[in-house]
Design an enzyme around this catalytic site. Structure first.
Site, PDB file in Angstrom:
ATOM      1  N   TRP A  12       0.998  -1.115  -0.028  1.00 40.69           N
ATOM      2  CA  TRP A  12       0.169   0.024   0.066  1.00 40.69           C
ATOM      3  C   TRP A  12       0.813   1.237  -0.090  1.00 40.69           C
ATOM      4  O   TRP A  12       0.598   2.295  -0.706  1.00 40.69           O
ATOM      5  CB  TRP A  12      -0.976   0.011   1.086  1.00 40.69           C
ATOM      6  CG  TRP A  12      -1.915   1.176   1.287  1.00 40.69           C
ATOM      7  CD1 TRP A  12      -2.128   1.949   2.291  1.00 40.69           C
ATOM      8  CD2 TRP A  12      -2.854   1.522   0.264  1.00 40.69           C
ATOM      9  NE1 TRP A  12      -3.223   2.854   2.352  1.00 40.69           N
ATOM     10  CE2 TRP A  12      -3.392   2.685   0.787  1.00 40.69           C
ATOM     11  CE3 TRP A  12      -2.823   1.375  -1.317  1.00 40.69           C
ATOM     12  CZ2 TRP A  12      -4.521   3.556   0.060  1.00 40.69           C
ATOM     13  CZ3 TRP A  12      -3.752   2.143  -1.861  1.00 40.69           C
ATOM     14  CH2 TRP A  12      -4.430   3.119  -1.357  1.00 40.69           C
ATOM     15  N   ALA A 137      -4.170  -2.405  -3.192  1.00 40.22           N
ATOM     16  CA  ALA A 137      -2.952  -1.675  -3.648  1.00 40.22           C
ATOM     17  C   ALA A 137      -2.443  -1.958  -5.309  1.00 40.22           C
ATOM     18  O   ALA A 137      -2.172  -0.961  -5.810  1.00 40.22           O
ATOM     19  CB  ALA A 137      -1.840  -2.289  -2.816  1.00 40.22           C
ATOM     20  N   LYS A 188     -13.053  -3.579   9.803  1.00 38.83           N
ATOM     21  CA  LYS A 188     -13.589  -4.140   8.687  1.00 38.83           C
ATOM     22  C   LYS A 188     -12.445  -5.483   8.527  1.00 38.83           C
ATOM     23  O   LYS A 188     -12.870  -6.468   7.739  1.00 38.83           O
ATOM     24  CB  LYS A 188     -13.294  -3.405   7.239  1.00 38.83           C
ATOM     25  CG  LYS A 188     -12.314  -2.659   6.900  1.00 38.83           C
ATOM     26  CD  LYS A 188     -11.377  -3.353   6.024  1.00 38.83           C
ATOM     27  CE  LYS A 188     -10.144  -2.783   5.776  1.00 38.83           C
ATOM     28  NZ  LYS A 188      -9.218  -3.438   4.971  1.00 38.83           N
ATOM     29  N   ASP A 241     -15.098   0.084   2.223  1.00 40.64           N
ATOM     30  CA  ASP A 241     -13.872  -0.670   2.511  1.00 40.64           C
ATOM     31  C   ASP A 241     -14.214  -2.156   3.102  1.00 40.64           C
ATOM     32  O   ASP A 241     -13.646  -3.156   2.512  1.00 40.64           O
ATOM     33  CB  ASP A 241     -13.174  -0.137   3.660  1.00 40.64           C
ATOM     34  CG  ASP A 241     -11.692  -0.413   3.625  1.00 40.64           C
ATOM     35  OD1 ASP A 241     -11.486  -1.323   2.625  1.00 40.64           O
ATOM     36  OD2 ASP A 241     -11.074   0.045   4.509  1.00 40.64           O
ATOM     37  N   THR A 245     -13.091  -5.662   1.179  1.00 42.86           N
ATOM     38  CA  THR A 245     -12.179  -6.481   1.524  1.00 42.86           C
ATOM     39  C   THR A 245     -12.828  -7.851   1.980  1.00 42.86           C
ATOM     40  O   THR A 245     -12.268  -9.029   2.405  1.00 42.86           O
ATOM     41  CB  THR A 245     -11.529  -6.062   3.041  1.00 42.86           C
ATOM     42  OG1 THR A 245     -10.312  -6.516   3.505  1.00 42.86           O
ATOM     43  CG2 THR A 245     -12.535  -6.107   3.952  1.00 42.86           C
ATOM     44  N   ARG A 252      -5.809  -9.606   2.022  1.00 40.31           N
ATOM     45  CA  ARG A 252      -4.906 -10.459   3.078  1.00 40.31           C
ATOM     46  C   ARG A 252      -5.856 -11.078   4.233  1.00 40.31           C
ATOM     47  O   ARG A 252      -5.513 -12.282   4.434  1.00 40.31           O
ATOM     48  CB  ARG A 252      -3.776  -9.586   3.680  1.00 40.31           C
ATOM     49  CG  ARG A 252      -2.758  -9.278   2.539  1.00 40.31           C
ATOM     50  CD  ARG A 252      -1.684  -8.155   2.961  1.00 40.31           C
ATOM     51  NE  ARG A 252      -2.246  -6.973   3.275  1.00 40.31           N
ATOM     52  CZ  ARG A 252      -1.599  -5.862   3.707  1.00 40.31           C
ATOM     53  NH1 ARG A 252      -0.169  -5.868   3.923  1.00 40.31           N
ATOM     54  NH2 ARG A 252      -2.117  -4.720   4.080  1.00 40.31           N
ATOM     55  N   ASN A 253      -6.878 -10.233   4.465  1.00 41.90           N
ATOM     56  CA  ASN A 253      -7.634 -10.720   5.809  1.00 41.90           C
ATOM     57  C   ASN A 253      -8.490 -11.711   5.336  1.00 41.90           C
ATOM     58  O   ASN A 253      -8.523 -12.745   6.040  1.00 41.90           O
ATOM     59  CB  ASN A 253      -8.166  -9.738   6.461  1.00 41.90           C
ATOM     60  CG  ASN A 253      -7.122  -8.637   7.148  1.00 41.90           C
ATOM     61  OD1 ASN A 253      -6.523  -8.674   7.989  1.00 41.90           O
ATOM     62  ND2 ASN A 253      -6.819  -7.780   6.405  1.00 41.90           N
ATOM     63  N   GLU A 278      -3.754  -7.220   9.259  1.00 40.04           N
ATOM     64  CA  GLU A 278      -3.921  -6.650  10.438  1.00 40.04           C
ATOM     65  C   GLU A 278      -5.153  -6.846  11.417  1.00 40.04           C
ATOM     66  O   GLU A 278      -5.171  -6.872  12.573  1.00 40.04           O
ATOM     67  CB  GLU A 278      -4.122  -5.127  10.039  1.00 40.04           C
ATOM     68  CG  GLU A 278      -3.054  -4.287   9.779  1.00 40.04           C
ATOM     69  CD  GLU A 278      -1.957  -3.969  10.864  1.00 40.04           C
ATOM     70  OE1 GLU A 278      -2.368  -4.440  12.040  1.00 40.04           O
ATOM     71  OE2 GLU A 278      -0.930  -3.355  10.690  1.00 40.04           O
TER      72      GLU A 278
END
Length: 331
Positions: A12, A137, A188, A241, A245, A252-253, A278
């Site tokens: 990012w 990203a 999120k 968002d 996601t 990634r999550n 995260e």
């Protein structure tokens, strides 16, 4: 042409540097890894974190904070759990008049504080803004249409930043709700892990749609407890968002949750990752804060039980599906 510094050369951070350069700015990006500094400067690429994307020649990579030459804005893109230590180091060299733009999404695990609270403690004199929203990203770096929220109590700062980096394919929307913009971007990630489990277990699109909707309700509840505007929660930095996601393994999550749903062990998943999810860290503190403040967040609790508790996927799903029937409430 302005001068923009980007602190953090992950995917990012690199994408934001490319976006800022595409808007006509002179950009300096700080990277922790010497090999990333060399790759950007010598090969015009960041193959470690954002492969197959050319880095413009107007971007210079450095490995020393002191080399971030008097920027007009500094974009803070360090992982959330490292923002405090990075900011403390940076505060010895960065001028107090330089605005800091928080692009890191998360809640500090040790304190339960949002990144804006951390920055207020460590760099209290630097004007602050938050940049958040639905933004993979790789898509932003390639110039695909992206819209984000820029939130700040200093609206002239927000407008100046929007003018500096905004362009037809990177459209900022302005807000005064710093807390709301941060909360959407942080929590999120936890719900994306839950949606990943749904995908990994092949529970279907009905289940995913229901989960996203009820996750939004939990996001609104948590945001209101921290003084966020519910309208922000259903904007780009909240619902936008969340949808992104929770809808693609590019997250990634979500990909972490998919691996859990497919039966993989969480320790094995984390050991094999070079990038930070995260939501793994945020789930623990979010669960703790929600329990302490008596905020009803069953999906967040389920993710915590999977990642940090002793429950397996089938047990957690069964508990969620057997909850008592209740009235649908969002606000």
């Amino acid at each position: 042409m302005g001068k923009i510094a980007v602190l953090g050369a992950g995917a990012w951070g690199t994408a934001l540097a490319i976006t800022a350069a595409r808007a006509g700015n002179e950009v300096t990006i700080w990277a922790r890894e010497p090999e990333v500094v060399s790759a950007i400067n010598d090969k015009r690429e960041n193959s470690l974190f954002l492969p197959d994307v050319e880095v413009p020649s107007s971007i210079a990579a450095v490995g020393d904070y002191a080399e971030l030459e008097k920027p007009d804005f500094l974009l803070m893109v360090a992982p959330a759990q490292f923002v405090r230590s990075v900011a403390a180091d940076l505060s010895t060299t960065l001028r107090e008049s330089v605005p800091v733009v928080l692009c890191s999404k998360g809640i500090e695990q040790s304190t339960g504080k949002l990144m804006s609270d951390v920055m207020a403690e460590v760099m209290p004199k630097n004007p602050l803004a938050v940049l958040s929203g639905p933004s993979f990203a790789i898509e932003a770096a390639r110039g695909l249409p992206t819209a984000v929220t820029i939130a700040s109590k200093y609206q002239k700062l927000a407008q100046s930043l929007a003018q500096a980096i905004g362009q037809p394919t990177f459209r900022p929307y302005l807000s005064r709700d710093v807390v709301g913009a941060e909360i959407g971007g942080a929590v999120k990630n936890v719900f994306a892990i839950a949606c990943g489990v749904v995908a990994g277990k092949k529970l279907g699109e009905n289940a995913r749609a229901a989960l996203i909707t009820r996750s939004l309700a939990e996001m609104v509840r948590f945001g209101e407890s921290r003084g966020a505007d519910p309208e922000t929660m259903v904007g780009l930095s909240g619902l936008g968002d969340l949808i992104l996601t929770c809808s693609s393994p590019l997250s990634r999550n979500m990909s972490l949750g998919m691996a859990l749903g497919e039966g993989k062990d969480i320790a094995e998943i984390m050991d094999n990752r070079k990038t930070v999810a995260e939501g793994y860290h945020t789930s623990e503190i979010l669960h703790r804060v929600a329990a302490e403040d008596k905020i009803d967040m069953p999906i967040a609790r389920a993710v915590y039980d999977l990642l940090h508790g002793d429950k397996d996927v089938d047990e957690v799903i069964a508990e969620l599906l057997s909850r008592p029937i209740s009235k649908e409430e969002m606000f």
